[in-house]
Design a protein around this motif. Structure first.
Motif, short mmCIF file in Angstrom:
data_model
loop_
_atom_site.label_atom_id
_atom_site.label_comp_id
_atom_site.label_asym_id
_atom_site.label_seq_id
_atom_site.Cartn_x
_atom_site.Cartn_y
_atom_site.Cartn_z
N GLN A 477 0.81 -1.22 0.00
CA GLN A 477 0.00 0.00 0.00
C GLN A 477 0.84 1.28 0.00
O GLN A 477 0.31 2.37 -0.17
CB GLN A 477 -0.92 0.01 1.23
N ARG A 480 0.62 3.45 -3.19
CA ARG A 480 -0.71 3.79 -3.71
C ARG A 480 -0.94 5.30 -3.62
O ARG A 480 -0.61 5.92 -2.61
CB ARG A 480 -1.80 3.05 -2.94
N THR A 490 1.66 9.59 -2.21
CA THR A 490 1.53 8.17 -1.90
C THR A 490 0.97 8.01 -0.49
O THR A 490 1.03 8.92 0.34
CB THR A 490 2.89 7.45 -1.98
N TYR A 491 0.45 6.80 -0.24
CA TYR A 491 -0.13 6.55 1.07
C TYR A 491 0.94 6.66 2.17
O TYR A 491 0.67 7.18 3.25
CB TYR A 491 -0.76 5.15 1.11
#
Length: 703
Positions: A477, A480, A490-491
């Motif tokens: 993740q 992402r 991004t996350y």
């Protein structure tokens, strides 16, 4: 008997006359030393060696055995070693040791007012284990020390031509004089406190003051309110001054000359609980003022006003009520209260009291007048009545190289756990926590505003979340892309963006202290536990997502701090294993359902009863629902802690905002919780004063 503590306390003292009877925190120094030894789990017996009748009386009252020291060992040239050797001989007696061989002797000195039982235990354990022959208390220092011969000074522990930075210098240790733990046979063989393998037990700076002069004594008295652990106050009656105790000692005067004062709503609940527990109360005031009468009437407490001599009124009241003055507390703030304080067994002062009042007090409260002082006193009186004593904590700043003895506090009677200065459990007011979490969106100003919201609503604490993004964000993740108020990122970048660092948390801690509210956080990984420990948080919260993270649970348990365990998305078997790791002596469990927002059909509030019966610990509720009804129902089912997410505005950006309470909702929640606490009563059926008139008018009795 394996471990004997010996406290030399002669009557003569050059620097401070009768120093060992001087009071710090309202307790004689000799009694403070005895108390520290008695609370240490590894010390079997405490002996005070003295030549003075008053010191002997104080030592026996504190729970020590007294050994009368002969005159030849009591002069100003007598050594502490001679007193220890004499005490060992007296304890052994003519026919050998009374209760088995003394393996370890602990020399404890009254001149150190702040001795931690945990430090004593850690030092004793090292000698018992054979790791050292002698362990003494020492303060880690990086100081540059100089000696002087005439007008010339020389560096003692350093080369003056080479000035390394503090962090580049190896620490050295200064003896604090608090305690020396020794193998008894080695001490008797050498006749001195240092022999064989010598080790140091580091103690925190706040415990390292040694009293040799009147100035040292005044410093210790000033520090006592901040260093001493809060202790229960065991009394049958509480008497208070009004101005400066119920109020902040200020008055607001309108254009017509009418006075108004500010009081704490929390005081009212504390007084109500004291009355319910059968504690008698009285307010004394030198002035006659309708404000005093109105507040006393609101509290339902008798008041005596316009008194020229408050101590006379207090003496007469105690006589009429048949009270033992030793079991009465009097709370004051100014010199006019000194006579009353001298008459009772528990003289109490507010923290901003006159210096003479603080010096005369047995207890100095932590909350000022008008800001919860009366409530704090009530909580501590109630703590004594439920038999709940605060547990001794291992200091957070003890270096990692020193291994302390694991200390499990005895389970509190009634299942209460102390969080900060507040007892949480059955019979105590619901502990309301405003969960800020990450609703601050990485903005310190928003965090401060949310703290203000919690304070103004009447919460006892606010909570944050602490993560190490590189650990907590799953690898799949991290890259992402997220749309955020700060643009596309991004996350992993987003998680870093909303995370506070050490500087922000230090400011949060300072602001919470300024506003008079507790704070702690949920660590989501082991480095975050270590991060929060450096800030000396009062407790750790385990989030529902972390119930099965056993590595994290072990790290949290190792801190020795109270733990609050949320149980959302968990089975009973998973909770069983978590409780096994955390232990139950300082555990509060929160029933929770991890649905955001929570629909009523998934609340399952009767689980509160299930958890309480299964684990025997205080149980609360962490709510994620919209509205107040479910949280209030949890209180009626016995929840002792209530946690709700809070926000400035539910429309703000963030995953938790929609299930959070806005300021008005939080204020209504706390208000209604306090009403419910009062309305639940004690379960004893009685006729109330308000029923008497309807009874006389409506009741018909037939045979």
């Amino acid at each position: 008997m394996r471990v004997l503590a010996v406290i030399p306390a002669r009557g003569g003292s050059v620097g401070v006359p009768l120093k060992n009877l001087a009071k710090v925190g309202g307790t004689p120094l000799v009694a403070r030393a005895v108390g520290a030894c008695l609370r240490a789990e590894l010390i079997d017996e405490v002996v005070v060696s003295t030549d003075h009748a008053g010191i002997a009386e104080a030592a026996e009252a504190a729970g020590a055995r007294v050994v009368r020291r002969p005159a030849e060992l009591a002069g100003h040239t007598a050594t502490s070693e001679s007193a220890v050797a004499h005490a060992l001989a007296q304890v052994a007696g003519p026919d050998g040791p009374e209760r088995g061989e003394v393996e370890v002797v602990v020399l404890v000195q009254c001149t150190s007012a702040f001795i931690s039982p945990a430090d004593l235990d850690a030092a004793v354990a090292r000698v018992l284990a054979g790791d050292a022959d002698v362990v003494f208390s020492g303060l880690e220092t990086h100081e540059f020390v100089w000696s002087r011969a005439g007008e010339v000074v020389r560096g003692v522990n350093h080369d003056p031509a080479h000035r390394p930075r503090r962090q580049d210098r190896e620490p050295q240790y200064r003896e604090t004089g608090a305690f020396y733990v020794m193998r008894a046979d080695g001490f008797l063989a050498h006749g001195h406190r240092f022999f064989g393998r010598v080790a140091v037990q580091p103690v925190p700076a706040r415990h390292a003051i040694e009293i040799d002069t009147p100035e040292d004594l005044e410093m210790a008295r000033a520090l006592a309110p901040f260093v001493d652990e809060p202790q229960p106050i065991d009394v049958d009656a509480v008497v208070t001054d009004f101005d400066g105790v119920h109020t902040d000692d200020r008055a607001y005067v309108d254009q017509d000359g009418r006075e108004m004062v500010a009081v704490s709503r929390a005081d009212g609940m504390g007084v109500a609980l004291l009355k319910r527990a059968g504690v008698r109360l009285l307010v004394l005031s030198a002035e006659r003022n309708p404000v005093v009468a109105a507040r006393a009437r609101k509290l339902g407490v008798p008041v005596l006003q316009g008194l020229a001599a408050k101590h006379t009124a207090l003496r007469d009241w105690m006589t009429i009520e048949g009270l033992d003055p030793a079991r009465v507390a009097y709370v004051g703030n100014d010199v006019g209260d000194l006579d009353c304080m001298a008459m009772v067994g528990w003289p109490v002062a507010v923290p901003d009291a006159h210096p003479r009042v603080r010096a005369a007090a047995r207890v100095v409260l932590t909350r000022p007048g008008g800001a919860g002082a009366v409530r704090e006193l009530c909580d501590r009186v109630l703590a004594a009545r439920t038999g709940t004593a605060p547990a001794e904590e291992v200091p957070a700043d003890r270096p990692a190289a020193v291994t302390a003895v694991p200390r499990q506090a005895p389970r509190p009677t009634g299942g209460a756990v102390r969080i900060g200065g507040t007892l949480v459990g059955p019979g105590h007011p619901v502990y309301v926590v405003g969960e800020i979490g990450i609703n601050h969106n990485g903005d310190l100003d928003i965090a401060r505003r949310l703290i203000d919201v919690a304070v103004e609503a009447g919460c006892q604490a606010v909570k944050f979340q602490k993560r190490t993004p590189e650990i907590c964000v799953p690898p799949d993740q991290r890259d992402r892309i997220r749309q955020t108020p700060w643009g596309e990122m991004t996350y992993l970048e987003y998680r870093r963006r909303v995370e506070f660092g050490m500087e922000e948390y230090r400011r949060i801690a300072a602001y919470c202290a300024e506003r008079g509210i507790d704070w702690f956080a949920s660590p989501w990984d082991v480095p975050s536990v270590e991060f929060l420990e450096r800030l000396d948080v009062i407790a750790h919260k385990v989030a529902s997502a972390s119930v099965t993270d056993h590595e994290l649970l072990r790290a949290v348990a190792a801190t020795g701090k109270p733990v609050i365990l949320s149980t959302g998305m968990s089975t009973l078997e998973e909770i069983d294993r978590a409780v096994e790791i955390l232990g139950t002596s300082r555990l509060v469990i929160l029933h929770a359902t991890s649905t955001y927002p929570l629909p009523p059909e998934e609340a399952n509030l009767r689980t509160i009863i299930t958890l309480r019966e299964r684990y025997g610990v205080p149980v609360g509720y962490s709510g994620h629902e919209r509205g107040l009804q479910i949280s209030l129902a949890a209180v009626t089912l016995g929840a002792v802690m209530l946690e709700r997410h809070i926000t400035l505005d539910r429309t703000m950006w963030g995953s938790d905002q929609a299930a959070s309470l806005e300021p008005a909702g939080l204020a209504h929640l706390v208000r209604d919780v306090r009403i419910i606490e009062t309305a639940l009563g004690d379960g004893v059926k009685r006729i109330y004063p308000g029923e008497l008139a309807p009874k006389a008018r409506l009741r018909r009795v037939t045979v």
